[in-house]
Design a protein around this motif. Structure first.
Motif, PDB file in Angstrom:
ATOM      1  N   UNK A 380      10.911 -24.221   6.753  1.00 48.69           N
ATOM      2  CA  UNK A 380      10.986 -25.357   7.672  1.00 48.69           C
ATOM      3  C   UNK A 380       9.651 -25.605   8.404  1.00 48.69           C
ATOM      4  N   UNK A 381       8.932 -24.537   8.742  1.00 48.10           N
ATOM      5  CA  UNK A 381       7.679 -24.752   9.471  1.00 48.10           C
ATOM      6  C   UNK A 381       6.596 -25.281   8.535  1.00 48.10           C
ATOM      7  N   UNK A 382       6.714 -25.007   7.240  1.00 53.72           N
ATOM      8  CA  UNK A 382       5.748 -25.561   6.283  1.00 53.72           C
ATOM      9  C   UNK A 382       5.884 -27.080   6.255  1.00 53.72           C
ATOM     10  N   UNK A 383       7.123 -27.526   6.216  1.00 53.99           N
ATOM     11  CA  UNK A 383       7.318 -28.985   6.188  1.00 53.99           C
ATOM     12  C   UNK A 383       6.845 -29.616   7.498  1.00 53.99           C
ATOM     13  N   UNK A 384       7.130 -28.929   8.623  1.00 50.98           N
ATOM     14  CA  UNK A 384       6.691 -29.434   9.934  1.00 50.98           C
ATOM     15  C   UNK A 384       5.182 -29.557   9.997  1.00 50.98           C
TER      16      UNK A 384
END
Ligand code: NOJ
Length: 542
Positions: A380-384
């Motif tokens: 999720x933080x990669x996409x963010x």
């Protein structure tokens, strides 16, 4: 010395460790199967990242039930067997406590959001207005809730609402959950994101806005005054008198404040602070495309500062975990030989003063994964971070450069056991692609190669576990301003060890006379010169 100071800790990300059911996701029986492997690394404990019931929005850091095992990972019986089997090998199991937030599917949140006057109405942080705080995974830290007609706060994803620690019932419920695992015989706890549990008074009294655009919630809420009162209560009510260790994750606590947090005056046994792993990020806010260059002397200083700050207490030494990219691609210049780099970092890991934390796969010595598109990433933080980079005007190609460099999925690819399909991790379809190098870098191959990174780890671990000077000796850094070499000593009485590491890809002279009276005991080059070759690292005894 306590048991957890004498041996290393091996961190397992169960989802990616070993799948025994063929569903593509690792499980507890997989961990049980590999206990002898962990033992061969000389570890005295295994830290398991969360295995509780979870919708897996953040891979288990969004918990829907604190006292139940997610069926994907197995059952409570499997867990009890793991505790027993590990114990019979001298290994204790350490659980991950995620108490800043729950999942939005947790029964507490479902009740809390149902109205403004239910018994749990005040268990989360609700407000009529929102501020412009940016959550750690990107986007607003506030989420509108139709049912309650209010916003709730989420430091991380919107599916991870923050608990209200000001409410004593919340704290009691968290202590009870902790006791549940203590009663089952766990050996300790890693405590997640603990710096965020106390929100600043300004914020409690009335919402504040920062001057421009979105503002990082980390800068507003990390390590707020008064947080230690909560933590002292937690320690007093739950941990005091238990034969366990606690290690807290605390981005935003800096070496100069460590003594408030660990040791005699502090509340935890150890604390993961971020200064050496986040040195490329300003003030701990991980906006990947804003990473900055840093000098070796600055990096060494972060290590030295935390070593000195914990002289009277203890430190968890780490370069990798499930949130970090692979270390050899992070701390060495491009073009560095990966095997040499892995061994060089291992030398630091096992010779600084503190408990070495090895993250699964680190002991095999491979770098970051090379996934093609952002859609190949699960985290999720990669996409963010990708979206933030694109919003800041970076092209897909530019944004992907940072994704490949910093994505947390670099550390989450399945464990590489052998050269068979899916690296021996699963007979099904792995939930995340296996690293492209698995056929040349896996446990089976490395076990057979005396010169492998894996066997180097085993030797270093045995060296540390059997040398009092490496366990408790004093640390001193030599030549702190040198921009090519990292040299430090460990001393106990008349015994002295020295570690010297060349961080460049060329030969570097050692300071004159430094090797007088020294005997090299281990290094990533077999023979010895009076200078250090590219990425050469060695330990000397005096
Ligand atoms: C830190 C954990 O290590 C990370 O994986 C997680 O995403 C956040 N805390 C939120 O729980």
């Amino acid at each position: 010395m306590e048991w957890w100071q004498k041996k290393s800790v091996y961190q397992i990300y169960p989802k990616s460790f070993l799948d025994t059911t063929g569903n593509g996701v690792g499980d507890l029986r997989g961990v049980i199967k590999k206990l002898d492997y962990v033992k061969s690394l000389g570890a005295g404990a295994i830290w398991l990242t969360p295995i509780y019931i979870s919708p897996m929005i953040d891979n288990g850091y969004d918990i829907a039930d604190y006292t139940a095992i997610d069926p994907r990972f197995g059952t409570l019986e499997d867990f009890d067997e793991l505790i027993r089997e590990a114990k019979s090998r001298g290994i204790r199991i350490v659980m991950d406590l995620v108490y800043n937030h729950t999942s939005d599917k947790h029964a507490w949140f479902i009740e809390s959001k149902s109205s403004r006057d239910n018994p749990k109405a005040d268990w989360y942080i609700w407000r009529d207005d929102k501020t412009n705080w940016r959550s750690i995974f990107g986007g607003s830290a506030w989420q509108w809730c139709e049912e309650r007609q209010q916003y709730y706060l989420h430091t991380f994803a919107k599916e991870q609402p923050d608990l209200n620690w000001e409410n004593p019932d919340v704290r009691r419920a968290l202590y009870d959950a902790t006791n549940f695992w203590l009663d089952r015989g766990v050996g300790g706890f890693r405590i997640d994101a603990i710096v965020y549990i106390k929100k600043p008074r300004k914020f409690i009294d009335g919402a504040i806005d920062s001057e421009d655009g979105m503002s990082s919630i980390h800068n507003m809420t990390a390590a707020t005054d008064g947080i230690l009162d909560f933590l002292r209560e937690f320690k007093r009510e739950v941990f005091d008198g238990c034969d366990i260790f606690t290690v807290a994750e605390a981005n935003g606590v800096h070496p100069e404040n460590l003594s408030d947090w660990v040791g005699e005056r502090g509340v935890f046994d150890m604390l993961f602070e971020f200064s050496h792993v986040n040195i490329m990020f300003n003030r701990g806010v991980e906006i990947w495309h804003r990473a900055q260059l840093y000098k070796l002397s600055e990096w060494k200083k972060t290590l030295t500062d935390s070593q000195l700050a914990t002289r009277e207490s203890w430190y968890p030494i780490y370069f990798e975990n499930h949130d970090r990219p692979r270390s050899i691609d992070t701390f060495f210049p491009s073009g560095t030989d990966k095997i040499l780099a892995a061994k060089a970092l291992a030398i630091i890991l096992f010779t600084l003063r503190g408990t070495p934390f090895i993250y699964q796969g680190e002991e095999l010595g491979f770098g970051n994964a090379e996934f093609k598109s952002v859609d190949d990433y699960d985290d999720i933080s990669t996409r963010g971070n990708y979206n933030l980079a694109r919003a800041d005007g970076l092209s897909d190609k530019q944004a992907m450069k940072f994704v490949r460099k910093f994505s947390r999925d670099n550390a989450r690819t399945p464990m590489q056991w052998d050269s068979s399909e899916n690296a021996g991790f699963t007979s099904g379809e792995a939930w995340l692609p296996v690293h492209e190098d698995f056929k040349i870098c896996n446990v089976e191959i490395e076990e057979r190669d005396d010169n492998s990174v894996l066997n180097f780890y085993r030797r270093l671990s045995a060296l540390r576990n059997s040398n009092e000077v490496l366990i408790s000796g004093d640390y001193e850094e030599l030549y702190p301003n040198d921009e090519e070499l990292y040299i430090f000593t460990r001393t106990l009485g008349a015994k002295k060890f020295m570690a010297a590491i060349n961080f460049t890809t060329h030969n570097v002279d050692l300071p004159a006379q430094i090797l007088d009276g020294a005997k090299k005991i281990i290094g990533n080059y077999a023979d010895e010169k009076n200078y250090l070759r590219p990425t050469e690292a060695a330990i000397y005894e005096f």
